[in-house]
Design a protein around this motif. Structure first.
Motif, PDB file in Angstrom:
ATOM      1  N   GLY A   1       2.764   1.638  -3.178  1.00  0.00           N
ATOM      2  CA  GLY A   1       1.916   2.091  -4.276  1.00  0.00           C
ATOM      3  C   GLY A   1       1.623   3.575  -4.200  1.00  0.00           C
ATOM      4  O   GLY A   1       1.404   4.228  -5.223  1.00  0.00           O
ATOM      5  N   PHE A   2       1.638   4.105  -2.982  1.00  0.00           N
ATOM      6  CA  PHE A   2       1.268   5.506  -2.861  1.00  0.00           C
ATOM      7  C   PHE A   2       2.489   6.421  -2.761  1.00  0.00           C
ATOM      8  O   PHE A   2       2.355   7.608  -2.481  1.00  0.00           O
ATOM      9  CB  PHE A   2       0.357   5.714  -1.647  1.00  0.00           C
ATOM     10  CG  PHE A   2      -0.455   6.972  -1.772  1.00  0.00           C
ATOM     11  CD1 PHE A   2      -1.267   7.183  -2.881  1.00  0.00           C
ATOM     12  CD2 PHE A   2      -0.401   7.952  -0.798  1.00  0.00           C
ATOM     13  CE1 PHE A   2      -1.996   8.350  -3.015  1.00  0.00           C
ATOM     14  CE2 PHE A   2      -1.138   9.116  -0.928  1.00  0.00           C
ATOM     15  CZ  PHE A   2      -1.938   9.312  -2.034  1.00  0.00           C
ATOM     16  N   GLU A   3       3.650   5.894  -3.058  1.00  0.00           N
ATOM     17  CA  GLU A   3       4.857   6.706  -2.905  1.00  0.00           C
ATOM     18  C   GLU A   3       4.764   8.012  -3.696  1.00  0.00           C
ATOM     19  O   GLU A   3       5.044   9.092  -3.173  1.00  0.00           O
ATOM     20  CB  GLU A   3       6.082   5.919  -3.359  1.00  0.00           C
ATOM     21  CG  GLU A   3       7.367   6.651  -3.018  1.00  0.00           C
ATOM     22  CD  GLU A   3       8.583   6.075  -3.699  1.00  0.00           C
ATOM     23  OE1 GLU A   3       8.458   5.032  -4.374  1.00  0.00           O
ATOM     24  OE2 GLU A   3       9.653   6.683  -3.574  1.00  0.00           O
TER      25      GLU A   3
ATOM     26  N   LEU B   1      -3.874   2.780  -6.303  1.00  0.00           N
ATOM     27  CA  LEU B   1      -3.118   3.843  -5.640  1.00  0.00           C
ATOM     28  C   LEU B   1      -1.981   4.362  -6.507  1.00  0.00           C
ATOM     29  O   LEU B   1      -1.806   5.568  -6.674  1.00  0.00           O
ATOM     30  CB  LEU B   1      -2.553   3.335  -4.318  1.00  0.00           C
ATOM     31  CG  LEU B   1      -3.483   3.422  -3.119  1.00  0.00           C
ATOM     32  CD1 LEU B   1      -2.771   2.917  -1.875  1.00  0.00           C
ATOM     33  CD2 LEU B   1      -3.930   4.862  -2.901  1.00  0.00           C
ATOM     34  N   GLN B   2      -1.218   3.437  -7.070  1.00  0.00           N
ATOM     35  CA  GLN B   2      -0.085   3.878  -7.875  1.00  0.00           C
ATOM     36  C   GLN B   2      -0.534   4.676  -9.102  1.00  0.00           C
ATOM     37  O   GLN B   2       0.015   5.749  -9.372  1.00  0.00           O
ATOM     38  CB  GLN B   2       0.779   2.683  -8.283  1.00  0.00           C
ATOM     39  CG  GLN B   2       1.866   3.085  -9.264  1.00  0.00           C
ATOM     40  CD  GLN B   2       3.125   2.268  -9.112  1.00  0.00           C
ATOM     41  OE1 GLN B   2       3.203   1.363  -8.288  1.00  0.00           O
ATOM     42  NE2 GLN B   2       4.125   2.579  -9.904  1.00  0.00           N
TER      43      GLN B   2
ATOM     44  N   VAL C   1       0.838  -1.209   0.000  1.00  0.00           N
ATOM     45  CA  VAL C   1       0.000   0.000   0.000  1.00  0.00           C
ATOM     46  C   VAL C   1       0.870   1.255   0.000  1.00  0.00           C
ATOM     47  O   VAL C   1       0.721   2.137  -0.848  1.00  0.00           O
ATOM     48  CB  VAL C   1      -0.951   0.006   1.215  1.00  0.00           C
ATOM     49  CG1 VAL C   1      -1.664   1.340   1.314  1.00  0.00           C
ATOM     50  CG2 VAL C   1      -1.956  -1.122   1.089  1.00  0.00           C
TER      51      VAL C   1
ATOM     52  N   SER D   1      -4.313  -1.644  -4.033  1.00  0.00           N
ATOM     53  CA  SER D   1      -3.394  -0.506  -3.949  1.00  0.00           C
ATOM     54  C   SER D   1      -2.482  -0.475  -5.162  1.00  0.00           C
ATOM     55  O   SER D   1      -2.175   0.569  -5.718  1.00  0.00           O
ATOM     56  CB  SER D   1      -2.578  -0.578  -2.667  1.00  0.00           C
ATOM     57  OG  SER D   1      -1.551  -1.515  -2.813  1.00  0.00           O
ATOM     58  N   TYR D   2      -2.091  -1.665  -5.584  1.00  0.00           N
ATOM     59  CA  TYR D   2      -1.213  -1.774  -6.743  1.00  0.00           C
ATOM     60  C   TYR D   2      -1.967  -1.350  -7.999  1.00  0.00           C
ATOM     61  O   TYR D   2      -1.426  -0.741  -8.904  1.00  0.00           O
ATOM     62  CB  TYR D   2      -0.772  -3.235  -6.795  1.00  0.00           C
ATOM     63  CG  TYR D   2      -0.204  -3.769  -8.080  1.00  0.00           C
ATOM     64  CD1 TYR D   2       1.145  -3.646  -8.365  1.00  0.00           C
ATOM     65  CD2 TYR D   2      -1.024  -4.444  -8.977  1.00  0.00           C
ATOM     66  CE1 TYR D   2       1.659  -4.177  -9.525  1.00  0.00           C
ATOM     67  CE2 TYR D   2      -0.503  -4.978 -10.138  1.00  0.00           C
ATOM     68  CZ  TYR D   2       0.834  -4.831 -10.409  1.00  0.00           C
ATOM     69  OH  TYR D   2       1.346  -5.365 -11.556  1.00  0.00           O
TER      70      TYR D   2
END
Lengths: 257, 326, 262
Positions: free
Chosen positions: A169-171, C33-34, A166, C29-30
């Protein structure tokens, strides 16, 4: 107490040794910022915005090391089968995390060197009009914010394998919220609200103000908000570390790769 | 032996259930019962072996006793301390080594690994320097301590594991399948070392599925099967449990499945194990009154060529096979 | 028939193996989110640099580039994992058709990559109201498929590399971000220095992204067919290089020359 300091220092030393030979680390502080500085300068060009490209690239590398690499450390421990062993030691996890994190901050801070170098040599651009004292203080406040966030997130990685995917992915999303490469004032209002509970955002604003960006000069306020939020994270972290000792032991997730 | 009469490890009705969820949309919860009420009482200074097939719950017990896993119910005490609530006090006084090559920092030297864990065990620097030196000497790692662990042989890695487990001079040492993957010489050296530690007063809790290992060094053994202890005692008393039993072995060619089944149905027969060789099958029958069975084999296996019939006393392995098979 | 079955089974196992570490939250998320982060960051950066009127350029480019998450990381992981889990000798020892098993590793990521771009375009639509009203949607879909295929071709090449190099993931990371610079995602190729333009022509995405941009502003198949054919050809070349490396590696391994590959 001295035993804990020694343990943290040893964790720092180990982590430095492991990182020095880890290609991901060297990509993270050397190559990654370079790519973003180049992109940033190509887009933002000269004028007043180049500070955003150069410092921004450094900030991305700095944050990336603290945040992603910090999480990676726990994930690597899981992979190598050592997570169980460090959890089974009579030293609290937080002590080990602090040691490791200091080493990621050291490598992260290196990011500013390639960022400044490529700006200067390839684009003949540099960050000018630096107001040294507020700049230095803002940098320290920012470092504290990074440190607190990463310390707080680490137990999540130990507890849940998915936590890392998570945050990983949000970096890039965090670059937006932190205002690393452009001011958050251009974001939609609701995103600005989200960004305002994010401690690094305030420190980054102070940092850019100290390079002459037109934000006003409310340094004391910005620093205070950033530090307060950071301390808030630590309080949350304190509960998380207590939880991790129980939860990871209940589910047996420590051993899983 | 020191402190005889006080329990080093106690477990009372220890249970562990793992809950796993699977499926993306419809989350399905599935309970897997790993331990179904395990009782243990191990005295100080004892060398105790836990035997059982893969998946029987050996590692789960070790993880609970080393405070890495919480039991679902039941109580376990190490040196009188509760594994759930007094984990920190326990961790200082125990050591644990899990078999296999994982659990070391491969990109660092053996010495770095040991120094790191010495600090995590909060051992004062002067003490740890001396102790690391001694351990390197005892475990035959001297001269290689500055090399990266990735270059070590399996045996060296296992000895390094053991060195790490002994850094804090543990009163109780847990070894989970410590000889797995070692060659016979390495295995024997390790067993000798463990025996020596035990003689010096360390309580050792060892899991293994090598019978010889257990028979050779353990003071007492428990056999675990599907999360339950099915036998406990000295190696010889466990063998005695299979005493009225014996083993008949013979070779035969092409024994059809229904005849094997018929053998299994005989009242005296406990198990029939069929091992396929190149040109023959080797049949091992655990049974009571083996002499009688051997005599009657001729009529049972009418018309087939039976070779190399032997009748022997049960070994620990036989007793074990009897205990863990249905 | 049997070959087809092996192919789909390989695909399915690849997919399952890849996500068995991830819970639904990890997968989402993969998958979301990305993309959100990437589109948001580069579009806002573009707005900061050039003004809000250019948001479409950045949002569209980054939505398309998302396919590289699958095409590069996914494929490299699928091929590279063989080495990490020690299953490569088993694969090499099996009589299965090499080309089929090799391409099977990429196929599932092509599908997933197309889904990824669809998510990205939807997000760009919601976040920045990009205008697709002039676009022939069928043609747009074709563009997306071709981009996913060609990126996976590049991934296959790095996947083969990962069998002989320990840290190919680092290189894959670098390539992922370099695509953002060179392929007309955030900077028009025409504005790059000449040497950089040369690199652009040799990379997947460059032509496909350009074609897609033209389709979005109303071009028909005739106008973009050349670009799309070029995009496909580039992907094919990389896939072939990857496959030859894979076969060469197999050959070397059987001669006993590359034990460390295992």
């Amino acid at each position: 107490m001295t035993a804990y300091v020694r343990a943290a220092a040893r964790a720092f030393e180990m982590s430095m040794k492991l990182r020095a030979v880890n290609p991901f680390t060297n990509f993270g502080w050397l190559v990654f910022p370079l790519i973003f500085v180049v992109l940033g300068l190509a887009l933002l060009g000269g004028g007043g915005k180049s500070a955003y490209a150069i410092l921004g690239g450094g900030l991305l590398g700095y944050w990336g090391m603290a945040y992603v690499e910090g999480g990676n450390e726990i994930q690597n421990e899981r992979w190598s089968g050592t997570l169980e062993q460090i959890m089974g030691c009579p030293t609290p996890l937080v002590v080990i995390v602090v040691g490791k994190l200091c080493s990621s901050l050291v490598f992260g801070a290196l990011s500013f060197f390639p960022a400044i170098a490529v700006g200067y040599f390839a684009f003949h651009q540099s960050v000018q009009n630096i107001d040294p004292v507020p700049f230095a203080v803002s940098f320290l406040v920012l470092t504290f914010a990074f440190f607190c966030m990463a310390v707080t997130l680490a137990p999540l990685y130990a507890m849940w394998r998915w936590a890392f995917s998570v945050t990983n992915g949000f970096e890039i999303g965090v670059y937006v919220l932190g205002g690393f490469m452009f001011p958050i004032s251009q974001l939609p209002a609701w995103l600005q609200v989200v960004a305002s509970v994010f401690a690094p955002t305030w420190a980054v604003r102070a940092l850019y103000a100290a390079t002459g960006q037109p934000f006003g000069r409310q340094y004391a306020l910005w620093w205070a908000v950033s530090i307060a939020l950071s301390c808030g994270y630590l309080v949350i972290g304190w509960f998380l570390y207590r939880l991790v000792d129980v939860r990871a032991r209940a589910t047996g997730q420590l051993a899983l790769a | 032996m020191r402190f005889m009469g006080t329990s080093a490890i106690q477990a009372d009705q220890l249970r562990k259930t793992y809950t796993t969820t699977r499926g993306l949309i419809r989350r399905e919860r599935k309970d897997h019962i790993a331990l179904r009420g395990v009782d243990l009482d191990i005295q100080r200074g004892e060398l105790f072996g836990l035997l059982g097939p893969n998946g029987a719950g050996k590692t789960t017990i070790v993880k609970i006793l080393t405070t890495l896993l919480l039991p679902t119910s039941g109580v376990a005490r190490i040196l009188g301390l509760d594994v759930v609530n007094q984990a920190w006090a326990i961790r200082k006084r125990i050591g644990f080594v899990f078999g296999g090559e994982r659990g070391l920092y491969w990109r660092l030297s053996g010495l770095d690994n040991l120094r790191y864990f010495a600090d995590l065990y909060r051992i004062p620097p002067d003490v740890s320097r001396r102790r690391i030196g001694e351990l390197l000497e005892t475990l035959d790692l001297k001269g290689r301590e500055h090399d990266k662990v990735e270059g070590y042989s399996r045996g060296m890695k296992q000895r390094l594991h053991l060195a790490r487990g002994l850094l804090n001079q543990p009163e109780v040492l847990f070894l989970d399948e410590p000889t797995i993957g070692l060659d016979p010489v390495g295995g024997r050296e390790l067993r000798g070392l463990v025996r020596r530690l035990s003689n010096e007063g360390t309580t050792v809790f060892l899991t293994t599925h090598y019978m010889l290992e257990a028979d050779e060094i353990c003071d007492r053994i428990a056999v675990i099967k599907k999360g339950e202890i099915v036998a406990q005692g000295t190696p010889s008393s466990i063998k005695t449990g299979a005493e009225d039993q014996g083993v008949v072995e013979f070779e035969i060619e092409g024994l059809p499945a229904q005849r094997i089944e018929a053998l299994r149905q005989l009242p005296a027969v406990a198990t029939v194990i069929v091992e396929e060789r190149e040109l023959a099958q080797v049949i091992t029958i655990h049974c009571s009154r083996p002499g009688e069975l051997a005599a009657s084999l001729g009529s049972l296996l009418d018309g087939m060529q039976v070779r190399n019939v032997s009748v022997r006393e049960p070994t620990l392995e036989d007793a074990y096979v009897l205990l863990v098979s249905n | 028939m049997n070959t087809l079955r092996i192919f789909f089974r390989t695909c399915w196992f690849q997919y399952r193996a890849m996500f068995n570490w991830a819970t639904p939250i990890g997968y989402l998320s993969y998958k979301f989110l990305q993309p959100i982060g990437q589109i948001l960051f580069f579009t806002e950066l573009g707005i900061f640099a050039t003004g809000r009127s250019n948001a479409l350029y950045f949002a569209l480019g980054n939505a398309l580039q998302l396919t590289a998450i699958n095409g590069i990381f996914g494929v490299v992981m699928s091929v590279g994992n063989e080495r990490q889990f020690g299953t490569l000798p088993i694969l090499l020892g099996s009589p299965a058709n090499r080309l089929v098993t090799f391409l099977g590793r990429a196929f599932v990521h092509v599908i997933d990559g197309i889904a990824g771009v669809a998510v990205g375009l939807a997000l760009a639509l919601v976040m920045f109201q990009i205008d697709l009203s002039h676009a022939n949607l069928g043609l747009l879909a074709i563009c997306v498929c071709i981009i996913s295929l060609s990126t996976a071709g590049l991934g296959l090449m790095f996947g083969s590399l990962s069998l002989i190099m320990r840290d190919v993931f680092v290189i894959a990371n670098g390539v992922y971000y370099l695509l953002l610079v060179f392929c007309g995602i955030n900077i028009p190729v025409s504005r790059l220095p000449e040497w950089a333009q040369l690199i652009s022509t040799g990379l997947p995405l460059t032509r496909g992204v350009q074609a897609t941009r033209e389709v979005v502003s109303g071009a028909g198949l005739a106008q973009v067919s050349g670009l799309l054919a070029g995009e496909l050809a580039i992907g094919l070349v990389y896939a072939l290089i990857g496959y030859s490396m894979f076969r060469w590696l197999e050959h070397q391994a059987r001669r006993g020359g590359l034990q460390e590959a295992y």
